[in-house]
Design an enzyme around this catalytic site. Structure first.
Site, short mmCIF file in Angstrom:
data_model
loop_
_atom_site.label_atom_id
_atom_site.label_comp_id
_atom_site.label_asym_id
_atom_site.label_seq_id
_atom_site.Cartn_x
_atom_site.Cartn_y
_atom_site.Cartn_z
N HIS A 137 -3.67 8.00 -0.72
CA HIS A 137 -4.15 8.55 -2.00
C HIS A 137 -4.75 7.66 -2.86
CE1 HIS A 137 -0.10 7.23 -3.26
NE2 HIS A 137 -0.48 7.27 -4.40
N HIS A 163 -3.46 8.21 -14.47
CA HIS A 163 -2.09 8.16 -13.77
C HIS A 163 -0.92 7.41 -14.48
CE1 HIS A 163 0.97 8.18 -10.86
NE2 HIS A 163 0.82 6.67 -10.30
N HIS A 213 -0.41 -1.11 -11.80
CA HIS A 213 -0.83 -0.01 -12.43
C HIS A 213 -1.12 -0.06 -13.79
CE1 HIS A 213 1.47 1.88 -8.71
NE2 HIS A 213 0.68 2.93 -9.32
MN MN Z 1 -0.17 6.89 -6.58
#
Ligand code: MN
Length: 257
Positions: free
Chosen positions: A74, A80, A207
């Site tokens: 993904h 996110h 992230h």
């Molecule tokens: Mn992810």
């Protein structure tokens, strides 16, 4: 008239270029990330038969499917992460589609990951790679090869009492990749961060830092051992989910045959 685009099509047709599939099959048994129990959880892939050439639909077969945006192979969009929540055009349906096709380099960390489940991608590893292959080009996807995709079952998440143990980048490595102005960072593991990535400052640096800078993530990739270190083209368009934070997708690489 010969153009660059028609030359690419001709190379595929002649077999001087070919497509490598970097995608795991969506399967209910494929592991998804497991968070501490106080948090919401990522749903596995599920498939329900609607009809199969029978009384429910005599001439057709089809399924209803359910899954999380972050199930299987993904794409992670900037929104996110909290650091990327205000990035302009940061949802999968808003990203310029030109961002979904671009150059890719592969940093081979498979020896280190075979020796150490918590292997770290550091600036030193990246600089050693650059000494051999040249500086990471601007706008490139950078993929961390660990051969982790060859694991299955419990070995894939590799959970222990203190959480998952899997390789990933340090904050300083992400800082260096941002200095190279990369397009995004991809891994073979369940996330772009190490299993123990919560212990870095900032926690989950891939992230936090990448999405805050408007960069993308790819995870649960496979077949990275079939790619050259440089020179391949990555094709990675996520589903056009309104306000989507990510999406399962088919990830393809075009390489010289
Ligand atoms: Mn992810």
């Amino acid at each position: 008239m010969s153009t660059a685009v028609s030359e690419v099509a001709a190379a595929l047709s002649r077999g001087t270029a070919r497509i490598v599939d970097l995608t795991h099959t969506l399967d209910p048994d494929f592991p998804v990330i497991v968070l501490p129990p106080e948090f919401g959880q990522c749903a596995r892939f599920r498939m329900e038969e609607v009809s199969a050439y029978d009384h429910r639909g005599p001439a057709w077969k089809w399924h209803n499917i359910t899954l999380n945006e972050h199930t299987g192979t993904h794409f992670d969009a900037p929104i996110h992460w909290v650091s990327g929540k205000d990035v302009p055009n940061g949802a999968v349906d808003e990203i310029d589609p030109g961002a979904f096709v671009g150059p890719v380099v592969v940093i081979d960390c498979s020896d280190g990951a075979a020796r150490d489940d918590d292997f770290e991608l550091t600036p030193e590893v990246i600089e050693t790679w650059e000494a051999q292959h040249g500086m990471i080009p601007k706008d490139a996807w950078v993929l961390m090869r660990t051969d982790w995709s060859k694991r299955s079952g419990a070995d894939y998440l590799n959970m222990a009492q203190d959480g998952a143990h899997s390789p990933g980048p340090t904050p300083a490595a992400i800082e260096l990749l941002l200095a190279r102005d990369i397009r995004g960072f991809g891994t073979e593991t369940v996330g772009t961060d190490a299993g123990q990535g919560m212990h870095y400052t900032p926690p989950y640096p891939a992230h936090y830092m990448l999405h805050g800078a408007g960069k993308f993530g790819l995870q649960c990739l496979c077949n990275l051992d079939l790619l050259p270190p440089t020179g391949a083209l990555l094709i990675a368009p996520p589903l056009k989910i309104k306000g989507g934070t990510g999406s399962p997708l088919r990830v393809l690489a075009m390489v010289m045959a």
